[in-house]
Design a protein around this motif. Structure first.
Motif, PDB file in Angstrom:
ATOM      1  N   VAL A 270       0.849  -1.191   0.000  1.00 47.72           N
ATOM      2  CA  VAL A 270       0.000   0.000   0.000  1.00 47.72           C
ATOM      3  C   VAL A 270       0.885   1.241   0.000  1.00 47.72           C
ATOM      4  CG1 VAL A 270      -1.791   1.282   1.237  1.00 47.72           C
ATOM      5  CG2 VAL A 270      -1.836  -1.232   1.212  1.00 47.72           C
TER       6      VAL A 270
ATOM      7  N   LYS B 149      -4.807   6.671   3.049  1.00 45.39           N
ATOM      8  CA  LYS B 149      -4.203   5.360   3.298  1.00 45.39           C
ATOM      9  C   LYS B 149      -4.993   4.535   4.301  1.00 45.39           C
ATOM     10  CE  LYS B 149      -0.703   4.935   6.009  1.00 45.39           C
ATOM     11  NZ  LYS B 149       0.597   5.033   6.658  1.00 45.39           N
TER      12      LYS B 149
ATOM     13  N   THR C 196      -7.830   2.596   2.823  1.00 45.86           N
ATOM     14  CA  THR C 196      -7.327   1.447   2.062  1.00 45.86           C
ATOM     15  C   THR C 196      -6.930   0.321   3.005  1.00 45.86           C
ATOM     16  OG1 THR C 196      -6.547   2.929   0.327  1.00 45.86           O
ATOM     17  CG2 THR C 196      -5.602   0.716   0.373  1.00 45.86           C
ATOM     18  N   LEU C 197      -6.151   0.655   4.026  1.00 43.94           N
ATOM     19  CA  LEU C 197      -5.691  -0.373   4.969  1.00 43.94           C
ATOM     20  C   LEU C 197      -6.855  -1.078   5.654  1.00 43.94           C
ATOM     21  CD1 LEU C 197      -2.652   1.474   6.576  1.00 43.94           C
ATOM     22  CD2 LEU C 197      -2.576  -0.481   5.004  1.00 43.94           C
TER      23      LEU C 197
ATOM     24  N   ILE D  29       0.566  -7.049   4.904  1.00 41.01           N
ATOM     25  CA  ILE D  29       0.530  -5.716   4.300  1.00 41.01           C
ATOM     26  C   ILE D  29       1.870  -5.031   4.518  1.00 41.01           C
ATOM     27  CG2 ILE D  29      -0.567  -3.438   4.324  1.00 41.01           C
ATOM     28  CD1 ILE D  29      -3.089  -4.789   5.444  1.00 41.01           C
TER      29      ILE D  29
ATOM     30  N   GLU E  31       3.503  -1.217   4.019  1.00 43.45           N
ATOM     31  CA  GLU E  31       3.228   0.183   3.740  1.00 43.45           C
ATOM     32  C   GLU E  31       4.509   0.814   3.208  1.00 43.45           C
ATOM     33  OE1 GLU E  31       1.087   2.307   6.881  1.00 43.45           O
ATOM     34  OE2 GLU E  31       0.723   0.338   7.799  1.00 43.45           O
TER      35      GLU E  31
ATOM     36  N   VAL F  94      -1.287  -1.408  -4.235  1.00 45.85           N
ATOM     37  CA  VAL F  94      -2.549  -0.695  -4.077  1.00 45.85           C
ATOM     38  C   VAL F  94      -2.254   0.748  -3.677  1.00 45.85           C
ATOM     39  CG1 VAL F  94      -4.764  -0.666  -2.886  1.00 45.85           C
ATOM     40  CG2 VAL F  94      -3.617  -2.855  -3.282  1.00 45.85           C
TER      41      VAL F  94
ATOM     42  N   SER G  48      -3.044   4.493  -2.238  1.00 46.62           N
ATOM     43  CA  SER G  48      -3.827   5.081  -1.164  1.00 46.62           C
ATOM     44  C   SER G  48      -5.151   5.604  -1.705  1.00 46.62           C
ATOM     45  CB  SER G  48      -3.026   6.231  -0.538  1.00 46.62           C
ATOM     46  OG  SER G  48      -3.805   6.929   0.378  1.00 46.62           O
TER      47      SER G  48
END
Length: 128
Positions: free
Chosen positions: A8, A14, A17-18, A34, A36, A56, A58
Motif C-alpha cells: 500500500v 491510506k 485502504t488499509l 501488508i 506500507e 494498491v 492510497s
C-alpha cells in the motif's frame, strides 16, 4: 490461496485502504500481510520472499477483499494483472497505479523506472 502481500502506497486516504484490506465485509480480520511504503520501488524490495504482490494506491477501497482475492487467484495471467489506460493516443499507454498484481520473481526494482520503450500496438477490446 495465493502467496500474496498487499503493498500500500502512502497518501492522504491510506487508512481507508488499509482498513478495507485488514477487515472483511462484516468486520472480521483478514490476516493478510501488508507492507506500507512511500514508493512502489520501496514496496517491491520489501515484498521479496512472496510470490505475488498486489500494489494498491492510497484511497483504493475494497468492498469485499476476500472475494476479490478469490477472484484474483483464478484470473489467468502471465505475471501481471492491471488496468491499461488507453488515452486514445497509441504513444501514451500506461498501467493505472490504483491497483496491479505482479508475480514478483518476473520483475526487478528497475522495472519501476519510467523510460521510453517500444512495444507492439495494443488491440483494444470491443467491450472497452
Amino acid at each position: 490461496m495465493l502467496d500474496l502481500v498487499f503493498i500500500v502506497r502512502s497518501g492522504p486516504l491510506k487508512n481507508l485502504t488499509l482498513s478495507s484490506i485488514k477487515f472483511e465485509y462484516y468486520g472480521d480480520s483478514t490476516d493478510y500481510d501488508i507492507i506500507e511504503c512511500n514508493t512502489w520501488e520501496e514496496g517491491f524490495v520489501q515484498a521479496q520472499g512472496y510470490k505475488y504482490g498486489l500494489f494498491v494506491d492510497s484511497g483504493t477501497v475494497f468492498t469485499n477483499i476476500k472475494e476479490f482475492v478469490k477472484d484474483l487467484s483464478q484470473y489467468p495471467h502471465k505475471g501481471l494483472v492491471g488496468h491499461i489506460i488507453d488515452p486514445l493516443d497509441s504513444s501514451a499507454y500506461h498501467l493505472h497505479p490504483q491497483a496491479f498484481l505482479l508475480e514478483l520473481a518476473k520483475f526487478s526494482v528497475n522495472d519501476f523506472a519510467i523510460e521510453e520503450f517500444t512495444t507492439t500496438n495494443v488491440k483494444r477490446s470491443r467491450d472497452n
